[in-house]
Design a protein around this motif. Structure first.
Motif, mmCIF file in Angstrom:
data_model
loop_
_atom_site.group_PDB
_atom_site.id
_atom_site.type_symbol
_atom_site.label_atom_id
_atom_site.label_comp_id
_atom_site.label_asym_id
_atom_site.label_seq_id
_atom_site.Cartn_x
_atom_site.Cartn_y
_atom_site.Cartn_z
ATOM 1 N N MET A 118 16.291 -2.667 14.775
ATOM 2 C CA MET A 118 16.967 -1.367 14.839
ATOM 3 C C MET A 118 17.279 -0.861 13.435
ATOM 4 S SD MET A 118 19.680 -2.459 17.696
ATOM 5 C CE MET A 118 20.044 -0.927 18.475
ATOM 6 N N THR A 130 14.668 -1.927 20.019
ATOM 7 C CA THR A 130 15.526 -2.364 21.128
ATOM 8 C C THR A 130 16.701 -1.411 21.265
ATOM 9 O OG1 THR A 130 16.512 -3.835 19.525
ATOM 10 C CG2 THR A 130 15.079 -4.825 21.191
ATOM 11 N N GLU A 131 17.457 -1.645 22.291
ATOM 12 C CA GLU A 131 18.598 -0.777 22.549
ATOM 13 C C GLU A 131 19.876 -1.487 22.142
ATOM 14 O OE1 GLU A 131 18.050 2.136 23.687
ATOM 15 O OE2 GLU A 131 15.981 1.974 24.367
ATOM 16 N N MET A 132 20.871 -0.678 21.907
ATOM 17 C CA MET A 132 22.192 -1.222 21.647
ATOM 18 C C MET A 132 22.841 -1.537 22.988
ATOM 19 S SD MET A 132 24.327 -1.770 19.128
ATOM 20 C CE MET A 132 23.659 -0.812 17.785
ATOM 21 N N ASN A 133 23.382 -2.747 23.128
ATOM 22 C CA ASN A 133 23.893 -3.128 24.429
ATOM 23 C C ASN A 133 25.396 -3.068 24.567
ATOM 24 O OD1 ASN A 133 21.376 -3.670 25.474
ATOM 25 N ND2 ASN A 133 21.354 -5.666 24.499
ATOM 26 N N SER A 134 26.079 -3.387 23.492
ATOM 27 C CA SER A 134 27.514 -3.511 23.656
ATOM 28 C C SER A 134 28.203 -3.076 22.374
ATOM 29 C CB SER A 134 27.860 -4.972 23.971
ATOM 30 O OG SER A 134 29.147 -5.269 23.508
ATOM 31 N N GLY A 144 23.173 -8.770 20.242
ATOM 32 C CA GLY A 144 22.807 -8.271 21.554
ATOM 33 C C GLY A 144 23.983 -8.060 22.461
ATOM 34 N N HIS A 145 24.813 -9.056 22.632
ATOM 35 C CA HIS A 145 25.844 -8.896 23.637
ATOM 36 C C HIS A 145 27.070 -9.738 23.339
ATOM 37 C CE1 HIS A 145 26.986 -7.431 27.565
ATOM 38 N NE2 HIS A 145 27.565 -8.580 27.757
ATOM 39 N N ASP A 171 14.818 -11.971 25.473
ATOM 40 C CA ASP A 171 16.112 -11.959 26.172
ATOM 41 C C ASP A 171 16.541 -10.628 26.774
ATOM 42 O OD1 ASP A 171 18.197 -12.067 23.166
ATOM 43 O OD2 ASP A 171 17.375 -10.371 24.265
ATOM 44 N N TRP A 208 22.041 4.900 22.184
ATOM 45 C CA TRP A 208 21.348 3.613 22.256
ATOM 46 C C TRP A 208 21.692 2.864 23.530
ATOM 47 C CZ3 TRP A 208 22.644 3.026 16.525
ATOM 48 C CH2 TRP A 208 21.488 3.263 15.756
ATOM 49 N N LYS A 209 22.976 3.003 23.884
ATOM 50 C CA LYS A 209 23.461 2.201 25.000
ATOM 51 C C LYS A 209 23.141 2.901 26.305
ATOM 52 C CE LYS A 209 27.618 0.000 26.600
ATOM 53 N NZ LYS A 209 29.055 0.118 26.636
ATOM 54 N N LYS A 210 21.847 2.945 26.604
ATOM 55 C CA LYS A 210 21.450 3.586 27.850
ATOM 56 C C LYS A 210 21.682 2.628 28.996
ATOM 57 C CE LYS A 210 18.131 6.446 25.556
ATOM 58 N NZ LYS A 210 16.855 6.297 24.884
ATOM 59 N N LYS A 248 19.869 1.600 31.328
ATOM 60 C CA LYS A 248 18.795 0.654 31.653
ATOM 61 C C LYS A 248 18.911 -0.638 30.863
ATOM 62 C CE LYS A 248 15.485 2.373 28.307
ATOM 63 N NZ LYS A 248 14.785 1.605 27.430
ATOM 64 N N SER A 262 18.939 -5.980 31.177
ATOM 65 C CA SER A 262 18.144 -6.877 30.332
ATOM 66 C C SER A 262 18.987 -7.958 29.675
ATOM 67 C CB SER A 262 17.429 -6.082 29.252
ATOM 68 O OG SER A 262 18.375 -5.686 28.286
ATOM 69 N N THR A 263 20.299 -7.794 29.714
ATOM 70 C CA THR A 263 21.083 -8.743 28.922
ATOM 71 C C THR A 263 21.769 -9.790 29.773
ATOM 72 O OG1 THR A 263 22.710 -7.022 28.958
ATOM 73 C CG2 THR A 263 21.577 -7.411 26.868
ATOM 74 N N PRO A 274 23.855 -13.050 28.573
ATOM 75 C CA PRO A 274 24.254 -13.789 27.378
ATOM 76 C C PRO A 274 23.553 -15.133 27.321
ATOM 77 C CG PRO A 274 26.155 -12.810 28.444
ATOM 78 C CD PRO A 274 24.984 -12.530 29.317
#
Lengths: 713, 188, 171
Positions: A316, A385-389, A460-461, A713, C136-138, C140, C144-145, C147
């Motif tokens: 990213m 990739t996307e931002m998750n958290s 990631g998370h 992942d 970013w935090k879509k 979808k 995928s996550t 931990p």
């Protein structure tokens, strides 16, 4: 003679750098063609087609090789130029203007050598010399995997080099010689008609402030930091031009940016130490525009250091990293300009020379071209990739970047505000330390907080739960430490917040270390020391980084101490009288004036220090007056402990007047932690930056794995 | 390696415009600011804007405690910036005073001392020490020196009878002839 | 030769401070004035406390309390005189601003412009960042996550997994 030779070689170097830059660019017509295509003009497209036909592998390779060799030639050439200048400096050739301005007969030889970077012309040459050394180092590495980068890395390095060498050759030449003409003494390259050579008896001597050991190595370190940031920038531009916009350029320059950061940071710390020892105002940092000029690239550089990790791990922030390195590069040039030209620090020192506008034009052009390149490649720099958290490590790194940028904005605004105010209101203003401290204080606190929690969050998370589980123990401990400080040391709210954050970061980092080691102990049945060692060795960048974090916190202790608890008093004492401050009793014993080794007049006082009845030793603050440059220096007498520094300045003493001597006495609590912290910093950063045995292959493999892992992942 | 070919999505035009406008504005700001700092003093040939100068008591001009510069049209004005802490100023102090005593009787020349960043007490000690009798006053809020963009003290500005700056002396005069020469040029 | 010396003129005059005679005169003056004054004479510390907040145009960016030039010494003397006359700190600072221009004060005169612009810029940056995070935090991304720690529960120590994961990724 020698001056003319130096001038000649400098001109040759300039031609060589220009040749190298042009050849490098021309060796990759396809790259140029691609850039041309993006222009809306039809003719540009046709020209691009023509250009593409030109490229044959052999021609490209031979031209790139030619450019590479030309670039390698600049280092020996500039080395000879520098040696010639040093020869002139050491041998008292006062007919040379630069030598006249920065040396004098009474100066010892080592100072005559370091006078090389004591004046504007010489320091530009020094900058160029370092730049050529770094550029040569880069071109010496194995290039087989990254052929396409080579010409553009050479191009960017040589454009930068050409700019500085050109500046030295045509505008700030250290080889100008004095001639007596009808109108007076003037400095020229060649003897004008109807003139005779003129040699002054003695030089003006180096500014005494620059004769301190700290000043001897502070500028080189700072310049090393400046110069080494050119390399990552060159790779970034190469990546943009060639379109190879994955994280290859970042992996290749990772160590460069770490070393650059090392030099820059240590240069800044040494600058602070120098100010503390020489400037005689009881502090190490005064938010002077010149200091800020060196601090700004550090801010973007540090942000860059963190945000590249996101690109490596998560693919990213590619745009952002490009922008950061571009910004760092231009701030480096801007910093060199400001520290050298004095355009902001003092109107008086600044003669009307062409160098100011030229620096500005260069900065403007590089900034515009680089930003245009980023916009041109925008689509290809998309995140993978996307931002998750919001609590993931990458998100926290983003906030870290935001804070660094905010501090940059504050600093930049503080530097630029007097200029704009003068522009709009016509009257000059001063932006004092209060502005910077007020505006930056909360931002620094935020950074410290992030420094605490970011290492605990996962890529990631992360959730509040996982984070909370990881940090409750250190947090409780930090609260206990803060309570202890509240009870024993201070009730100052700012200090308590600061110390809490320091404890928080240090404890969390140590806790991280301990958990890592414990995990290794369990699985590999290693003892604690081996586990600790192997843990660090397996991921040196990460654990070296943690050491750097701890060292920053130690420095923060020192900064909090001197900023919030500094005590000072001033008074005129007669021999035998005493003054008390911060638990110390200072007794004025004696004073003497004598001539020092290099012709300076030294006025040195003797003061005995007591704490209660206990005698702690003598301190010797002094004033050195340099006749050659008619300047004086106030050297403090210091007694340093981890608890506080006693720092005494001799303000004034007249042998004829029977009124005694005036002293200014500071107690600077905890400031030693700052210097201690900087040593630990050195260890940490060296652990992180030390070259691997085969950095190339490991980096590639790691990259591939990391990508696979993150894709999985 | 996830070498996915990213969709070539260009930057929206409005963002591009915002970026370029911002960049241009920033550069222009810095450029203007720097160029202002780079300017030298006011140059010969320029008409000097009006400003007012309040004199120290005992150093008034024809009994007036305050004058406007425009009141001096028709006279040659020698405007000298100085300060009591300035060593080079002392070199020229006597020369200026001598020139003043020579030209005062003509009534065509006015000498104005502008005291730059100084305290009145120290200024008086200085004026007394060098026996200066021409009009002198403080540069209040450094307005006059900022208008002239002086680079330091001493600096001397020669303004002709039409209020046009004719000559700037940066640094001290080496002798009284230098001062005479400039005044005589303007009196012709 | 003259031109070269000229270049150093200001410097020299700045540091001419230490020329002995002037200091001698001044110190005697100080001595006399403080003796003749009524009430407790202000200490050097009282003077420095105010001087800290002032900047002299002769040595830009050096606070008055530590500036060694003659001009600054005179300024400090001025502060002392005003303290003797019973002036307050605010009055003294205002006097300096009136007499020597706004740049004598370390605080920019226009508070709004000096603080508003950086604060606005920072807020704007924060807004941009939050917006970017939102983009970013879509939704979808949610599925995928998992931990890393919860995925493999072979070892009891969840942290250990994460650690080894991290270490493996690196090498």
């Amino acid at each position: 003679m020698i001056a003319n030779l130096g001038l000649g070689i400098l001109l040759v170097t300039f031609i060589v750098t220009v040749y190298s830059a042009v050849t490098a660019a021309a060796s990759n017509p396809k790259g140029l063609a691609r850039l041309l295509r993006s222009l809306p003009s039809l003719r540009a497209k046709r020209f691009a087609d023509e250009l593409e036909k030109l490229e044959t592998p052999q021609r490209a390779a031979s031209m790139a090789e030619s450019a590479r060799r030309a670039m390698l030639l600049t280092f020996p050439l500039l080395t000879i130029t520098s040696l010639l200048l040093i020869y002139l400096l050491v041998n008292d050739h006062y007919e040379v203007q630069f030598v006249y301005e920065v040396t004098s007969r009474s100066m010892p030889t080592y100072l005559k050598i370091t006078a090389w970077w004591g004046g504007q012309a010489g320091s530009l040459l020094f900058w160029s010399w370092l730049m050529s050394a770094f550029a040569s180092l880069v071109t010496l590495r194995k290039w087989d995997r990254d052929r396409e980068f080579l010409p553009w890395v050479i191009f960017v390095s040589c454009v930068t080099l050409a700019f500085f060498v050109g500046m030295t050759a045509f505008f700030e030449n250290p080889f100008r010689v004095f001639y007596q003409t009808e109108t007076g003494v003037e400095a020229h390259f060649f003897q004008p008609a109807n003139s005779t050579p003129f040699t002054p008896e003695d030089g003006r001597g180096l500014n005494p402030l620059l004769r301190h050991p700290g000043m001897i190595i502070h500028p080189p370190l700072l310049y090393l930091g400046f110069v080494s940031y050119v390399i990552p920038f060159a790779f970034a531009i190469a990546a943009l031009i060639t379109g190879r916009t994955d994280d290859r350029w970042i992996r290749l320059t990772r160590r460069w940016s770490l070393w650059a950061w090392l030099f820059l940071t240590f240069g800044l710390v040494l600058g602070g130490r120098w100010a503390y020892d020489v400037l005689g105002w009881g502090g190490y940092w005064g938010w002077d525009p010149v200091e800020i000029a060196a601090f700004m690239p550090w801010l973007t550089g540090t942000a860059f250091l963190h945000s590249v990790m996101i690109q490596e791990k998560r693919g990213m922030l590619k745009h952002w990293n490009m922008l950061l390195i571009i910004l760092t590069y231009d701030l480096v040039i801007f910093g060199t300009f400001l520290t050298r030209s004095g355009v902001l620090s003092s109107v008086h020192a600044f003669a009307q020379s062409a160098i100011g506008p030229l620096f500005f034009i260069y900065i403007a052009i590089t900034l515009i071209v680089s930003v245009a390149l980023v916009i041109y490649r925008w689509g290809e720099l998309k995140s993978e990739t996307e931002m998750n958290s919001l609590l993931s490590r990458e998100a926290l790194f983003l906030f870290n970047n935001l804070l660094f940028m905010s501090i940059l904005v504050v600093c930049f605004w503080g530097v630029i505000y007097p200029l704009t105010s003068e522009l709009f209101t016509g009257s000059k203003v001063t932006v004092g330390p209060a502005f910077y401290e007020r505006a930056n204080g909360p931002l620094f606190a935020g950074l410290m907080f992030l420094m605490g929690i970011a290492p605990l969050s996962a890529w990631g998370h992360s959730t509040v739960k996982t984070l909370g589980r990881a940090m409750w123990l250190p947090t409780v401990a930090a609260v206990l430490v803060t309570i202890a400080i509240f009870v024993t040391y201070t009730h100052n709210v700012y200090a308590l917040i600061g110390f809490f954050l320091v404890a928080f970061v240090i404890l969390i980092t140590l806790y991280e270390y301990w958990r890592g080691s414990r995990a290794r102990m369990k699985i590999h049945s290693e003892n604690i020391f081996t586990a600790f060692w192997n843990l660090t060795a397996r991921d040196r960048r990460r654990y070296g980084g943690y050491i750097v974090h701890i060292s920053m916190m130690l420095m923060a202790i020192g900064i909090l101490g001197i900023e919030l608890f500094q005590m000072e008093t001033q008074g005129t004492l007669e021999v035998g009288q005493q003054k008390s401050i911060g638990g110390y009793d200072v007794v004025y014993k004696d004073i003497a004036r004598f001539t020092g080794p290099d012709g300076r007049e030294v006025t040195r006082a003797v003061l005995s220090i007591y704490r209660g009845q206990e005698y702690l030793g003598d301190l010797h603050p002094r004033i050195d007056y340099y006749w050659d440059s008619q300047q004086s220096m106030t050297i403090p007498g210091q007694r340093a402990t981890m608890k506080d520094d006693l720092y005494i300045l001799l303000v004034n003493w007249e042998p004829a007047a029977a009124t005694g001597a005036t002293f200014k006495i500071y107690v600077n609590p905890l400031v030693n932690w700052l210097w201690m912290g900087s040593l630990l910093f050195l260890i940490g950063i060296i652990i992180a930056a030390w070259p691997d045995k085969d950095p190339e292959r490991i980096a590639v493999r790691a990259g591939r794995r990391a990508r696979q892992a993150s894709a999985a992942d | 390696m996830t070498e996915t070919t990213p969709s070539r999505r260009a930057v929206p035009l409005w963002i591009q415009i915002v970026i370029w406008v911002f960049l241009a504005g920033l550069l222009a700001l810095v450029a203007l600011g720097l160029s202002r700092r780079q300017q030298g003093t006011v140059q010969p040939g320029e008409v000097i804007d009006d400003f007012s100068l309040t004199f120290y008591s005992g150093y008034e001009l024809d009994g007036k405690t305050e004058i406007k510069f425009s009141d001096l049209r028709g006279k040659v004005v020698v405007l000298n910036f100085w300060a009591s802490w300035c060593k080079p100023c002392e070199q020229e102090a006597a020369d200026l005073q001598q020139a003043w005593t020579e030209y005062a009787p003509t009534g065509e020349v006015v000498f104005l001392g502008v005291d730059y960043v100084d305290t009145e007490a120290d200024a008086r000690v200085y004026l007394k020490k060098f026996g200066i009798t021409y009009a002198n006053g403080a540069d209040l809020a450094t307005r006059i020196s900022q208008y002239f963009r002086i680079k330091g003290v001493p600096e001397t500005y020669f303004v002709d009878k039409e209020g046009v700056l004719r000559y700037v002396q940066i640094g001290p005069f080496s002798d009284v002839d230098q001062i005479r020469e400039q005044i005589d040029l303007l009196l012709k | 030769m003259k031109a070269m010396i000229r270049a150093g003129k200001i410097r020299n005059s700045k540091y001419a401070v230490f020329l002995l005679i002037l200091l001698l005169i001044s110190s005697i003056l100080v001595f006399n004035s403080s003796v003749s004054a009524q009430g407790p004479a202000p200490t050097d510390d009282d003077v420095n406390k105010i001087a800290k907040k002032l900047f002299c145009p002769v040595c830009e960016n050096t606070p008055l309390d530590v500036c060694p030039t003659e001009a600054c010494r005179q300024w400090r003397e001025q502060i002392r005189q005003m303290l003797i006359e019973g002036k307050t700190e605010d009055e003294i600072i205002q006097y300096f601003i009136d007499t020597y221009g706004v740049r004598a004060s370390g605080d920019p005169p226009n508070k709004i412009a000096s603080y508003l612009i950086p604060v606005t810029a920072i807020l704007l940056g924060t807004a941009l960042l939050l917006r970017a995070l939102q983009m970013w935090k879509k939704p979808k991304a949610a599925e995928s996550t998992v931990p890393a720690g919860e995925a493999k529960q072979v070892h009891q120590d969840e942290y250990f997994n994460k650690l080894e994961d991290e270490l493996k990724k690196r090498k």
